[in-house]
Structure formats: structure tokens, C-alpha cells
Design a protein around this motif. Structure first.
Motif, short mmCIF file in Angstrom:
data_model
loop_
_atom_site.label_atom_id
_atom_site.label_comp_id
_atom_site.label_asym_id
_atom_site.label_seq_id
_atom_site.Cartn_x
_atom_site.Cartn_y
_atom_site.Cartn_z
N MET A 1 -32.55 -8.65 15.54
CA MET A 1 -34.00 -8.07 15.04
C MET A 1 -34.37 -6.96 16.07
O MET A 1 -34.21 -7.41 17.35
CB MET A 1 -34.97 -9.58 15.15
N THR A 2 -34.97 -6.04 15.27
CA THR A 2 -35.21 -4.99 16.33
C THR A 2 -36.96 -5.13 16.77
O THR A 2 -37.57 -5.69 15.77
CB THR A 2 -35.26 -3.86 15.64
N THR A 3 -37.22 -4.73 17.77
CA THR A 3 -38.53 -4.66 18.04
C THR A 3 -39.23 -3.24 17.77
O THR A 3 -38.55 -2.22 17.52
CB THR A 3 -38.67 -4.99 19.72
N PRO A 4 -40.61 -3.41 17.77
CA PRO A 4 -41.26 -2.03 17.45
C PRO A 4 -40.86 -0.91 18.26
O PRO A 4 -40.83 0.35 18.09
CB PRO A 4 -42.74 -2.54 17.36
N SER A 5 -40.59 -1.32 19.60
CA SER A 5 -40.42 -0.19 20.64
C SER A 5 -39.02 0.36 20.13
O SER A 5 -38.68 1.74 20.53
CB SER A 5 -40.29 -0.67 22.10
N ASP A 6 -38.00 -0.26 19.70
CA ASP A 6 -36.72 0.37 19.27
C ASP A 6 -36.90 1.22 18.19
O ASP A 6 -36.14 2.34 18.03
CB ASP A 6 -35.82 -0.64 18.82
N HIS A 7 -37.81 0.83 17.31
CA HIS A 7 -38.18 1.62 16.11
C HIS A 7 -38.70 2.97 16.56
O HIS A 7 -38.43 4.21 16.08
CB HIS A 7 -39.01 1.15 15.04
N SER A 8 -39.70 2.87 17.48
CA SER A 8 -40.16 4.27 18.14
C SER A 8 -39.32 4.95 18.83
O SER A 8 -39.03 6.18 18.98
CB SER A 8 -41.22 4.07 18.83
N LEU A 9 -38.23 4.47 19.39
CA LEU A 9 -37.05 5.16 20.18
C LEU A 9 -36.18 5.75 19.22
O LEU A 9 -35.73 7.06 19.62
CB LEU A 9 -36.20 3.99 21.25
N VAL A 10 -35.92 5.03 18.13
CA VAL A 10 -35.08 5.80 17.13
C VAL A 10 -35.69 6.88 16.46
O VAL A 10 -35.17 8.07 16.36
CB VAL A 10 -34.57 4.66 16.09
N GLU A 12 -38.06 9.02 18.03
CA GLU A 12 -38.07 9.91 18.98
C GLU A 12 -36.61 10.39 19.08
O GLU A 12 -36.64 11.88 19.39
CB GLU A 12 -38.51 9.25 20.27
N GLU A 13 -35.62 9.65 19.31
CA GLU A 13 -34.29 10.29 19.19
C GLU A 13 -33.82 11.08 18.00
O GLU A 13 -33.49 12.29 18.14
CB GLU A 13 -33.09 9.18 19.54
N CYS A 14 -34.32 10.60 16.93
CA CYS A 14 -34.26 11.47 15.29
C CYS A 14 -34.90 12.89 15.62
O CYS A 14 -34.33 13.90 15.23
CB CYS A 14 -34.69 10.69 14.39
N ALA A 15 -35.98 12.74 16.09
CA ALA A 15 -36.90 14.00 16.41
C ALA A 15 -36.31 14.90 17.38
O ALA A 15 -36.27 16.28 17.10
CB ALA A 15 -38.32 13.67 16.71
N GLU A 16 -35.66 14.54 18.28
CA GLU A 16 -35.24 15.23 19.34
C GLU A 16 -33.79 15.80 18.83
O GLU A 16 -33.36 16.99 18.83
CB GLU A 16 -34.68 14.33 20.67
N LEU A 17 -33.17 15.07 18.13
CA LEU A 17 -31.79 15.56 17.29
C LEU A 17 -32.36 16.70 16.13
O LEU A 17 -31.47 17.79 16.28
CB LEU A 17 -31.11 14.43 16.64
N ARG A 18 -33.36 16.38 15.47
CA ARG A 18 -33.61 17.28 14.70
C ARG A 18 -34.04 18.75 15.28
O ARG A 18 -33.95 19.81 14.98
CB ARG A 18 -34.94 16.95 13.92
N ARG A 19 -34.70 18.65 16.34
CA ARG A 19 -35.20 19.86 17.18
C ARG A 19 -33.85 20.51 18.07
O ARG A 19 -33.98 21.81 17.87
CB ARG A 19 -36.16 19.41 18.35
N SER A 20 -33.01 19.84 18.37
CA SER A 20 -31.70 20.51 18.83
C SER A 20 -30.92 21.24 17.57
O SER A 20 -30.50 22.24 17.88
CB SER A 20 -30.93 19.41 19.33
N LEU A 21 -31.04 20.30 16.35
CA LEU A 21 -30.26 21.08 15.37
C LEU A 21 -31.09 22.28 15.00
O LEU A 21 -30.49 23.26 14.58
CB LEU A 21 -30.32 20.11 14.38
#
Length: 85
Positions: A1-10, A12-21
Motif C-alpha cells: 500500500m502506498t502512503t500519501p507522501s509516495d503519491h506526492s513524490l510521484v 513531483e517526479e512526473c512534473a519534473e519529467l514534464r519540465r525536462s521534456l
């Protein structure tokens, strides 16, 4: 089971990947625009050069005509020398 902090990390990482792209795509677009500009300049230079070469080819004397003029000049000098002696 994932915690809410894992969801926020994912997220943030997706946003960082989107910015890099986005940055990578912007760089690629800029490079393509520069290449297109250079290509247009090269096409213009080639067209100008082709026009100059065509003008030079049109203005040159053909070799048979030059040879005929030289031979006529040599004949005239030979006749002049033979009549002068």
C-alpha cells in the motif's frame, strides 16, 4: 500500500519529467529553426553562385573562336613579314 507522501513524490517526479521534456523539446525546436535558417541561407548562396557562373559562362569566348582569331593574327603577321622583306 502506498502512503500519501509516495503519491506526492510521484506527482513531483512526473512534473519534473514534464519540465525536462518541455525544455528538451524547446531546445530541439530552436536547433531545428537554426538549421532551417542556415539551409535557407545556403540555398540563397547556391542560387547566387549559379547565377554568377551562368553569367561568366555566357560572357566567355568559345575556344574555337579564340583559336581562329589567333590563327588569323598569325597569318596577318606572316603576310606582313613576307611583304616587308
Amino acid at each position: 500500500m502506498t502512503t500519501p507522501s509516495d503519491h506526492s513524490l510521484v506527482g513531483e517526479e512526473c512534473a519534473e519529467l514534464r519540465r525536462s521534456l518541455d525544455v528538451g523539446l524547446a531546445r530541439t525546436d530552436g536547433r531545428l529553426a537554426l538549421l532551417a535558417q542556415r539551409n535557407d541561407q545556403t540555398d540563397k548562396d547556391v542560387t547566387d553562385l549559379a547565377a554568377r557562373v551562368a553569367a561568366l559562362e555566357h560572357a566567355r569566348w568559345p575556344l574555337p573562336a579564340v583559336a581562329a582569331l589567333c590563327s588569323l593574327g598569325a597569318l596577318a603577321v606572316a603576310v606582313w613579314q613576307s611583304l616587308g622583306r
